[in-house]
Design an enzyme around this catalytic site. Structure first.
Site, mmCIF file in Angstrom:
data_model
loop_
_atom_site.group_PDB
_atom_site.id
_atom_site.type_symbol
_atom_site.label_atom_id
_atom_site.label_comp_id
_atom_site.label_asym_id
_atom_site.label_seq_id
_atom_site.Cartn_x
_atom_site.Cartn_y
_atom_site.Cartn_z
ATOM 1 N N GLU A 24 3.996 -6.988 -1.223
ATOM 2 C CA GLU A 24 3.422 -5.828 -1.910
ATOM 3 C C GLU A 24 2.835 -4.885 -0.868
ATOM 4 O O GLU A 24 2.297 -5.326 0.143
ATOM 5 C CB GLU A 24 2.328 -6.318 -2.859
ATOM 6 C CG GLU A 24 1.661 -5.279 -3.691
ATOM 7 C CD GLU A 24 0.711 -5.889 -4.722
ATOM 8 O OE1 GLU A 24 -0.262 -5.207 -5.058
ATOM 9 O OE2 GLU A 24 0.931 -7.030 -5.175
ATOM 10 N N GLU A 28 -4.425 2.234 -3.525
ATOM 11 C CA GLU A 28 -5.270 1.968 -4.692
ATOM 12 C C GLU A 28 -6.548 2.798 -4.641
ATOM 13 O O GLU A 28 -7.209 2.866 -3.608
ATOM 14 C CB GLU A 28 -5.653 0.485 -4.755
ATOM 15 C CG GLU A 28 -4.446 -0.417 -4.882
ATOM 16 C CD GLU A 28 -4.788 -1.882 -4.759
ATOM 17 O OE1 GLU A 28 -4.349 -2.647 -5.628
ATOM 18 O OE2 GLU A 28 -5.477 -2.258 -3.782
#
Length: 135
Positions: A24, A28
């Site tokens: 990943e 964010e």
């Protein structure tokens, strides 16, 4: 992108796979303070690569561009076209899909990571998304 500003909410843009293992790469926004963005990545399920970048503005107030360049040797994250962080160790190798989401963390979330979710409803805005494959 323009993230949602609310305690306990994460607005994100990331790549992800869990096949054959969990890799990943993250961009964010922690809803309790949208003047920062957090970059992170996981390689074969191992994280711990978090980096918080102070933007100098509130990202929830207007659109800005965020992205990353991923090669076999590094990941470079960009804000408005300028490189702001580079990782060179344990870089993910598995093909991943592009994802975007807005999600509330659990009330007892990891150390109140983005504040405590209070049930606020709202929206994260994505004006456009693009992908350029490596040469």
């Amino acid at each position: 992108m323009k993230p949602m500003k609310a305690d306990g909410v994460i607005s994100s843009f990331f790549t992800y796979t869990n096949r054959p293992h969990w890799d990943e790469i993250d961009i964010e926004f922690l809803g309790d303070d949208t003047t920062k963005v957090q970059f992170n990545y996981y390689t074969e399920g191992e994280g711990g690569h978090e980096f918080v970048y102070h933007l100098g503005y509130d990202a929830s107030e207007e659109f800005h561009s965020y992205g990353f360049e991923w090669t076999e040797n590094s990941i470079i994250w960009y804000v408005d076209g300028k490189p702001v962080h580079k990782a060179t160790a344990d870089i993910p190798t598995a093909e991943q899909q592009i994802m975007m989401n807005l999600w509330p963390i659990a009330e007892s979330g990891p150390d109140n990571w983005a504040g405590v979710y209070k049930g606020d409803l709202g929206t994260a805005y994505y004006e456009w998304a693009g992908f350029d494959p490596a040469d």
